[in-house]
Design a protein around this motif. Structure first.
Motif, PDB file in Angstrom:
ATOM      1  N   ASP A   1       0.835  -1.211   0.000  1.00 12.66           N
ATOM      2  CA  ASP A   1       0.000   0.000   0.000  1.00 12.66           C
ATOM      3  C   ASP A   1       0.863   1.252   0.000  1.00 12.66           C
ATOM      4  N   ILE A   2       1.931   1.230   0.780  1.00 15.30           N
ATOM      5  CA  ILE A   2       2.834   2.387   0.830  1.00 15.30           C
ATOM      6  C   ILE A   2       3.444   2.633  -0.538  1.00 15.30           C
ATOM      7  N   ARG A   3       3.888   1.542  -1.195  1.00 19.82           N
ATOM      8  CA  ARG A   3       4.534   1.680  -2.506  1.00 19.82           C
ATOM      9  C   ARG A   3       3.588   2.288  -3.531  1.00 19.82           C
ATOM     10  N   LYS A   4       2.310   1.940  -3.457  1.00 20.87           N
ATOM     11  CA  LYS A   4       1.341   2.453  -4.421  1.00 20.87           C
ATOM     12  C   LYS A   4       1.079   3.946  -4.229  1.00 20.87           C
ATOM     13  N   ARG A   5       1.170   4.410  -2.980  1.00 19.42           N
ATOM     14  CA  ARG A   5       0.784   5.791  -2.675  1.00 19.42           C
ATOM     15  C   ARG A   5       1.947   6.773  -2.664  1.00 19.42           C
ATOM     16  N   LEU A   6       3.143   6.285  -2.354  1.00 19.57           N
ATOM     17  CA  LEU A   6       4.252   7.199  -2.098  1.00 19.57           C
ATOM     18  C   LEU A   6       5.426   6.918  -3.020  1.00 19.57           C
ATOM     19  N   ASN A   7       6.117   8.001  -3.404  1.00 19.04           N
ATOM     20  CA  ASN A   7       7.363   7.821  -4.133  1.00 19.04           C
ATOM     21  C   ASN A   7       8.521   7.708  -3.135  1.00 19.04           C
ATOM     22  N   ARG A   8       9.728   7.572  -3.650  1.00 17.69           N
ATOM     23  CA  ARG A   8      10.885   7.318  -2.774  1.00 17.69           C
ATOM     24  C   ARG A   8      11.112   8.461  -1.790  1.00 17.69           C
ATOM     25  N   GLN A   9      10.987   9.685  -2.274  1.00 23.21           N
ATOM     26  CA  GLN A   9      11.191  10.845  -1.401  1.00 23.21           C
ATOM     27  C   GLN A   9      10.120  10.904  -0.318  1.00 23.21           C
ATOM     28  N   GLU A  10       8.875  10.574  -0.670  1.00 23.94           N
ATOM     29  CA  GLU A  10       7.782  10.602   0.301  1.00 23.94           C
ATOM     30  C   GLU A  10       7.915   9.480   1.330  1.00 23.94           C
ATOM     31  N   VAL A  11       8.397   8.317   0.874  1.00 23.77           N
ATOM     32  CA  VAL A  11       8.641   7.220   1.815  1.00 23.77           C
ATOM     33  C   VAL A  11       9.680   7.636   2.845  1.00 23.77           C
ATOM     34  N   LEU A  12      10.748   8.267   2.370  1.00 22.76           N
ATOM     35  CA  LEU A  12      11.794   8.715   3.292  1.00 22.76           C
ATOM     36  C   LEU A  12      11.232   9.745   4.267  1.00 22.76           C
ATOM     37  N   ALA A  13      10.425  10.674   3.765  1.00 22.60           N
ATOM     38  CA  ALA A  13       9.843  11.694   4.653  1.00 22.60           C
ATOM     39  C   ALA A  13       8.968  11.053   5.720  1.00 22.60           C
TER      40      ALA A  13
ATOM     41  N   ILE B   1       9.292   8.134   6.980  1.00 19.05           N
ATOM     42  CA  ILE B   1      10.134   7.396   7.928  1.00 19.05           C
ATOM     43  C   ILE B   1      10.860   8.347   8.862  1.00 19.05           C
ATOM     44  N   LEU B   2      11.395   9.423   8.298  1.00 18.49           N
ATOM     45  CA  LEU B   2      12.158  10.364   9.123  1.00 18.49           C
ATOM     46  C   LEU B   2      11.268  11.120  10.098  1.00 18.49           C
ATOM     47  N   GLN B   3      10.045  11.440   9.668  1.00 22.54           N
ATOM     48  CA  GLN B   3       9.101  12.169  10.526  1.00 22.54           C
ATOM     49  C   GLN B   3       7.771  11.423  10.553  1.00 22.54           C
ATOM     50  N   PRO B   4       7.737  10.301  11.248  1.00 19.88           N
ATOM     51  CA  PRO B   4       6.532   9.458  11.206  1.00 19.88           C
ATOM     52  C   PRO B   4       5.292  10.129  11.763  1.00 19.88           C
ATOM     53  N   SER B   5       5.472  11.145  12.613  1.00 18.64           N
ATOM     54  CA  SER B   5       4.307  11.793  13.223  1.00 18.64           C
ATOM     55  C   SER B   5       3.875  13.048  12.481  1.00 18.64           C
ATOM     56  N   ALA B   6       4.627  13.436  11.445  1.00 18.24           N
ATOM     57  CA  ALA B   6       4.292  14.679  10.751  1.00 18.24           C
ATOM     58  C   ALA B   6       2.971  14.561  10.001  1.00 18.24           C
TER      59      ALA B   6
ATOM     60  N   GLN C   1      21.584   1.281   6.027  1.00 17.42           N
ATOM     61  CA  GLN C   1      20.451   0.474   6.466  1.00 17.42           C
ATOM     62  C   GLN C   1      19.130   1.117   6.066  1.00 17.42           C
ATOM     63  N   LEU C   2      19.036   2.406   6.220  1.00 22.00           N
ATOM     64  CA  LEU C   2      17.802   3.100   5.862  1.00 22.00           C
ATOM     65  C   LEU C   2      17.572   3.024   4.355  1.00 22.00           C
ATOM     66  N   ALA C   3      18.630   3.191   3.568  1.00 20.06           N
ATOM     67  CA  ALA C   3      18.491   3.088   2.114  1.00 20.06           C
ATOM     68  C   ALA C   3      18.062   1.685   1.710  1.00 20.06           C
ATOM     69  N   ASP C   4      18.594   0.667   2.388  1.00 15.08           N
ATOM     70  CA  ASP C   4      18.211  -0.717   2.084  1.00 15.08           C
ATOM     71  C   ASP C   4      16.745  -0.963   2.426  1.00 15.08           C
ATOM     72  N   LEU C   5      16.313  -0.476   3.564  1.00 11.83           N
ATOM     73  CA  LEU C   5      14.932  -0.672   3.982  1.00 11.83           C
ATOM     74  C   LEU C   5      13.979   0.020   3.009  1.00 11.83           C
ATOM     75  N   MET C   6      14.330   1.228   2.578  1.00 13.85           N
ATOM     76  CA  MET C   6      13.490   1.938   1.610  1.00 13.85           C
ATOM     77  C   MET C   6      13.387   1.154   0.301  1.00 13.85           C
ATOM     78  N   GLN C   7      14.495   0.575  -0.136  1.00 15.54           N
ATOM     79  CA  GLN C   7      14.486  -0.182  -1.380  1.00 15.54           C
ATOM     80  C   GLN C   7      13.582  -1.403  -1.273  1.00 15.54           C
ATOM     81  N   PHE C   8      13.597  -2.051  -0.102  1.00 11.06           N
ATOM     82  CA  PHE C   8      12.719  -3.207   0.113  1.00 11.06           C
ATOM     83  C   PHE C   8      11.254  -2.778   0.080  1.00 11.06           C
TER      84      PHE C   8
END
Length: 954
Positions: free
Chosen positions: A853-865, A867-872, A943-950
């Motif tokens: 679901d995340i992959r369908k809705r978000l691009n790579r930059q949005e996924v990182l955002a 993760i970095l600010q999960p409560s934003a 590690q974060l880059a690997d997790l995002m790629q997965f």
């Protein structure tokens, strides 16, 4: 170490012998400030007048009289030109005429000279659904004036209880402005869920036209008219009376005489006090926010964006703001500045702004009064009202700066002799429980002005006279030195009823100590540490700033050492000795009984002391429960108590026991760090106790935040043994039972297993084999929560460069991720916790959104955002809710379904929790995502880059 023990023994010997005779006068003096004096001070006027709990002062429109309202409903007047007035003339006693329980507002009609109308806000039913009341009265023409109680015309009502607001002011437009609070106690915040609503009259500033009556939509006669340009008159179900909303307790509004701008001080909740410049239709945030802090994101925001405060004060400097006036009096430096103050600290500030943008802001005066209200006389001069009864004005502070005379060296304070011993009249004392400070130990001193003593109340509370000086010198055993090193001396002294805190850093040659600048500083030491690689550690020692000092020595518990529960210990350290140190302090004349048994002659006698004094214990005590509570009081309770500033609800105060502590088998509210079904303290279950994790880690997540950086081995062992001996509460009690299968499987859970391994390691006399095993098996691929625990044992080259708190998103996006390594992180590394909430390829738990679901809705930059600010930005479908049931249980999880009959939560373990609606006492959406903040900060960039790629490969 031997020299350090010898020094401590000698000093404790001084303690024992130092109280054998009456105290000698202290020759030293510490006063003033190293900074220049503030530009103004307060001067009492009408010195013979005193009121009982006054809440407002204002002037009459034309009679040269001042009017003061007391909280219990008595309104008085007196001539503003008669400075020697001894009593006010009673205008009305609402307690007698209207059974008022409290009164808050009073204002004169703009056409008073013609109609003699005045307006009052008062409470006639405490905690009633319509207990707050605004009424119009008619004032007589007699001298002195009175109000006709039979002339009342009731205008408005709203709920009473907690925060009532109640201030009344007529604006330059001729309309009456009325403040209302949220009508709720402090906890839970905004318990009536009214802050963001515009469908009731609470948490608002109201605006009505009292010059004529009208009828509402239902045809009911109203004794006022709603102005046609009020902002919410055309919104369905909204109260048209509302001018602005989103206030917690708007305590005192005023209009600038020149510009007409509306200002208010809004009393904060947990951490912030706010000053707002109010505009029509403005949303000022409560309870979605409290100043810059998110509070309740479960509430839907009301109309319009949240407008920030012009100034938000942290609770380290302000605890209960009182709104003031834009000054238009005779003191030219203040003209055009909004002047306001704080009820608790007694500080006054002045600010200017350009619209909502702050331009200038300064402290202008310090005081010891409880600033409850400001007022103006007929000439626009400002009054400051003290809740203890006095009336004050500002005047220039002509005191010459003594900044140059303030002691810049510890040798200038008069606390020590040239040899470093306590000076004449200065007493060394010991405490039952030392605060942990990275292996340093403290020696304590007290000095008192001649003829003044500390007062001991029946309940053990202490009152300290002006001029009291308390000092603590911290000693450290530096590697390679045969003598203990003095590191710093912390000094706090009482002046004008306010504690001032300063730090002196000892020089390398130990000849003297120098005053630390207000922003603090750092020192570095090499110390022995048998658990560190090579047997030594570089200690980064923080010399705390003055504001950091206040975070511990706060308004709730400013004195942490010279207190009865720390002093009421056997003088010799032996429990069979009947005499305690506190008793010797009484006999020596440092402490006296405030209300001695047998009369004043026993003020300095042990015979006059209170019978029951709650006493902490030291490390020689066999009473593990009392020892653990003593340890938590000293190291944790200054923040973790009501009003102490800590965000968690746990209460670590020594005197608090049982469920009131919100501790044993209570869920952590600020992260579980990968511990499955974690509790703050999990009874009988060290591996499930977040408190032990926080005490055992280095860096992020470590507690306490201030005062230590290296885990306290002795304290950890104490809390571990304390937890192990606890009886497990039944699931029917207020605490929540831990899942039995999870508890039994701690040795198979990575984070709990790592925690148990650390606890075992520090308990060993010879931990060599255990340390070797850790160093051989821990590497850069070790999940972060386990790595945090093991870091203190590792060599420098074994510790990966983690992201920490300052992450550069651009540098992460440049890295090429490896999906297979990311999959391993997701599947195998429990510390990252992704699979505890997310599913990928059918693996994991269905709490949060799937990776697909995340992959369908978000691009790579949005996924990182995300993760970095999960409560934003938290999707409502996956928001974390906390439910408190009527029997006191606290449950948490994602709200999957809410009907009229039940709630369905999915907890962090993926379990469904079904709760009957009738059992729900309180439901709150959390401001934080269920994804822990610390999770990403402890990853490496790769590690974060690997997790995002997965995630993106799903």
């Amino acid at each position: 170490m031997q020299c350090g023990l010898l020094l401590r023994t000698l000093l404790l010997g001084f303690v024992i012998s130092g109280f054998s005779e009456a105290r000698e006068p202290w020759q030293g003096n510490i006063s003033g400030s190293p900074e220049p004096p503030l530009p103004f001070k307060l001067k009492r006027v009408f010195p013979k007048l005193s009121f009982k709990q006054p809440v407002l002062i204002t002037h009459g429109p034309s009679d040269k009289r001042l009017y003061v309202m007391e909280r219990l409903g008595q309104l008085y007047s007196f001539s503003e030109t008669t400075t020697d007035a001894q009593s006010g003339d009673l205008v009305i006693d609402l307690a007698k005429t209207h059974d008022a329980k409290a009164a808050y507002g009073f204002a004169f009609d703009p056409d008073f000279d013609k109609n003699h109308f005045v307006y009052i806000t008062f409470i006639d039913v405490a905690n009633g659904p319509e207990g707050t009341r605004v009424s119009r009265f008619t004032m007589t023409t007699q001298d002195p004036p009175t109000l006709d109680p039979e002339s009342e015309l009731e205008l408005l009502r709203w709920k009473s209880g907690g925060h009532n607001g109640g201030c009344l002011k007529f604006g330059p437009d001729g309309y009456l402005y009325i403040t209302s609070g949220d009508g709720a106690p402090p906890s839970p915040p905004d318990g009536n869920n009214t802050g963001q609503g515009v469908n009731d009259l609470m948490s608002c500033i109201l605006r009505i036209d009292v010059s004529e009556s009208s009828k509402n939509a239902a045809g009911v006669e109203l004794p006022y008219t709603i102005p046609a340009d009020n902002p919410f008159v055309d919104i369905k179900d909204a109260r048209g009376e509302i001018y602005a909303f989103g206030f917690r307790n708007p305590w005192r509004i005023s209009f600038d005489q020149k510009t007409g701008e509306l200002w208010v001080g809004d009393v904060g909740w947990e951490l912030w006090e706010m000053v707002f410049r109010v505009v029509k239709g403005g949303n000022y945030g409560w309870s979605v926010t409290e100043g810059p802090q998110p509070v309740r994101s479960d509430l839907e925001t009301g109309p319009g964006p949240v407008i920030p405060a012009v100034v938000a004060h942290h609770h380290s400097e302000s605890r209960s703001v009182t709104g003031g006036f834009v000054y238009r009096g005779k003191h030219q430096p203040l003209v055009g500045k909004y002047v306001y103050g704080d009820y608790v600290t007694g500080i006054l500030w002045a600010l200017t702004s350009d619209g909502n943008q702050l331009k200038t802001h300064q402290e202008i005066a310090h005081s010891t009064i409880k600033i409850i209200a400001f007022g103006e006389d007929s000439q626009g001069e400002l009054f400051v009202l003290d809740y203890d009864g006095g009336i004050y004005v500002l005047e220039p502070n002509l005191t010459e700066s003594n900044a140059a005379e303030f002691p810049r060296r510890i040798s200038q304070t008069g606390l020590f002799t040239a040899k470093g011993d306590p000076a004449q009249g200065v007493a060394a004392y010991k405490v039952a429980m030392q605060q942990y400070a990275d292996g340093a130990w403290g020696e304590h001193l007290i000095a008192l002005p001649e003829g003044k003593n500390v007062l001991l109340a029946k309940d053990g509370a202490m009152t300290y006279p002006d001029g009291t000086v308390l000092a603590k010198t911290l000693f450290l055993n530096e590697l390679g030195s045969d003598l203990p090193r003095r590191v710093e001396t912390q000094v706090m002294f009482m002046e004008g009823g306010i504690w001032q805190c300063y730090t002196y850093a000892w020089r390398q040659d130990q000849t003297d100590a120098d005053l630390v600048e207000s922003g603090g500083g750092h020192l570095q030491f090499e110390i022995a540490d048998r658990f560190a690689d090579g047997g030594k550690r570089t200690l980064d020692w923080r010399l705390h700033s003055r504001s950091e000092c206040v975070t511990c020595h706060n308004g709730r518990s400013p004195v942490l050492a010279f207190r009865s529960d720390q002093l009421h210990v056997p003088l010799s350290g032996r429990t069979d000795t009947p005499t305690t140190q506190l008793e010797k302090l009484v006999e020596a004349g440092y402490v006296e009984n405030a209300k001695p048994v047998g009369g004043p002659e026993n003020a300095l006698s042990v015979d006059g002391m209170p019978d029951k004094l709650n006493a902490m214990v030291g490390w020689d005590s066999a009473d593990r429960d009392t020892l653990a509570r003593s340890y938590l009081q000293v190291n944790c309770a200054h923040c973790h108590q009501p009003g102490g500033g800590g965000n968690a609800t746990v209460d670590y105060r020594f005197a608090i026991q049982g469920e009131t502590r919100k501790l044993v088998n209570h869920r952590p509210t600020r992260g579980s760090f990968g511990i499955q079904d974690a509790r703050i303290v999990s009874a009988g279950d060290p591996g499930g106790s977040v408190i032990l994790y926080r005490m055992s880690v280095l860096g992020l997540g470590h507690m306490p935040h201030l005062g230590s950086r290296v885990p306290d081995q002795q304290g950890i062992r104490l809390i571990q043994k304390w937890i192990e001996q606890m009886e497990v509460p039944e699931s029917t009690e207020l605490a929540i039972a831990v899942d039995s299968e999870i508890r039994a499987g701690r040795s198979n859970q990575p984070v709990s297993l790592a925690l148990l391994h650390v606890l075992d390691t520090i308990s060993q006399k010879d931990p060599g084999d255990s340390l070797r095993l850790i160093r051989e098996n821990v590497n850069t691929e070790t999940p972060p929560f386990e790595l945090n625990l093991f870091e203190r044992f590792l060599a420098a080259d074994q510790i990966p460069k983690r992201l920490g708190g300052n992450v550069d998103p651009g540098s992460i996006l440049k890295l090429e991720g490896n999906a297979e390594r990311g999959k391993t992180l997701f599947l195998s590394a429990e510390g990252i916790q992704c699979k505890n909430c997310h599913q990928a390829g059918g693996k994991g738990k269905n709490v949060g959104p799937t990776f697909e679901d995340i992959r369908k809705r978000l691009n790579r930059q949005e996924v990182l955002a995300s993760i970095l600010q999960p409560s934003a930005k938290v999707d409502n479908k996956y928001a974390n809710y906390v439910v408190e049931t009527v029997d006191g249980k606290v449950l948490a999880g994602v709200l999957k379904e809410k009907t009229a009959t039940q709630l369905l939560l999915v907890d962090a373990l993926g379990k469904d929790l079904v709760i009957d609606a009738s059992d729900v006492e309180f439901l709150e959406r959390q401001d934080k995502s269920m994804m822990p903040d610390l999770q990403v900060k402890d990853l490496t960039a790769q590690q974060l880059a690997d997790l995002m790629q997965f995630i993106l490969a799903q």
